[in-house]
Design an enzyme around this catalytic site. Structure first.
Site: not given
Ligand SMILES: N[C@@H](CCC(=O)N[C@@H](CSC=O)C(=O)NCC(=O)O)C(=O)O
Length: 291
Positions: A155, A233, A268
């Site tokens: 991320s 996600d 995620h």
């Protein structure tokens, strides 16, 4: 000894060292976890190194505890370094007001705008101070091969891995990323962070710190870049990650060696990370001479 050892934990036959040191770059103590594989503990053979950069809100603990990098790293003889995501304890105004800016959200950039330019220098810290301190350390340097280093992340940290790789050609042998923010200049997380760290008008600095912009002018021949994004996600669905923008820039610039994979249904979280961490370790290992 540069590092204070807070804990030593057996993990997959190797050792996870929870360390802390005083950073001159950030002006604070910095926590860092280091996994040393069994091969390096039991012989004089130094282990190649994978640096893992974490995402928003994380400390060195998240990935050490539930990313499962140690599983494959242990089998292959790879060391893994888990740095923190920002300085902590500078006590800057607003530093703890939100989870996506300030503490735990350093974005791996060198802030140019006050007050963040006082210590929010995570680019410099990860690129120079942390590795040079680790590799020259009397206790831990003997385990680590300073000439064989790759980088990965998740991320915000996936973006950090991509940008530090692209900015420092030849320093890292390969790069990979899980659900990376790919084009921060164009997503809410990035706009907020770059406005704070560089100033809303300083678009030149934004460009120099945006993976999609950097790849447009990257001079390398083979990017050795693996990216996984989960189709389930929510941050991807909300337009925080924008991998398609990176893919378009790669195509336009004619960059070779970029593999972007869309993994059906994955979100995620670290369930996603742990599902593919063996494959990302293998990607790094291939270019570090372990496979
Ligand atoms: N607190 C937030 C969610 C924050 C979050 O999901 N952080 C991710 C990284 S997001 C991009 O950098 C993370 O890795 N969290 C740590 C974990 O252990 O899962 C919210 O409430 O939405």
């Amino acid at each position: 000894m540069a590092f204070a050892t807070k804990a030593t934990i057996a993990s997959f036959g190797g050792k996870l060292f929870k360390l802390s040191h005083s950073s001159s770059t950030t002006g604070t103590p910095m926590a860092v976890n280091l996994f040393v594989p069994p091969s390096a503990l039991s012989s004089s053979k130094k282990a190649p190194v994978l640096i893992y950069l974490s995402g928003l809100t994380c400390s060195p603990e998240n990935c050490s505890e539930k990313g499962f990098f140690q599983h494959r790293a242990s089998q292959l003889g790879l060391a893994v370094v888990y740095p923190d995501t920002s300085p902590r304890g500078l006590d800057l105004p607003g530093e703890k007001d939100s989870w996506d800016f300030g503490e735990g959200a350093g974005f791996y950039v060198n802030a140019t705008q006050q007050p963040w330019s006082k210590g929010y220098k995570m680019d410099e810290y990860i690129t120079n101070e942390l590795p040079s301190t680790l590799f020259s350390d009397a206790e831990f340097g003997k385990y680590l091969d300073a000439d064989k280093v790759s980088i990965t992340g998740h991320s915000m940290g996936g973006h950090g891995a991509l940008t530090l790789y692209l900015k420092n050609e030849g320093k890292y042998k390969s790069v990979s990323a899980f659900a990376p923010i790919c084009n921060p200049s164009k997503c809410p997380w990035g706009e907020k962070a770059f406005s704070g760290y560089f100033g809303a008008e300083n678009k030149e600095e934004w460009k120099k710190n945006d993976a999609t912009e950097l790849i447009k002018t990257w001079g390398g021949k083979d990017a050795r870049m693996l990216i996984d994004v989960g189709t389930g996600d929510n941050f991807y669905k909300q337009g925080q990650l924008l991998p398609e923008n990176l893919e378009a820039a790669v195509k336009e610039a004619g960059v070779k060696g970029v593999d972007v994979r869309y993994q059906k249904d994955y979100d995620h979280s670290y369930y996603f990370m742990a599902s593919f961490s063996d494959e990302h370790v293998d990607h790094a290992a291939k270019y570090l001479g372990l496979l």
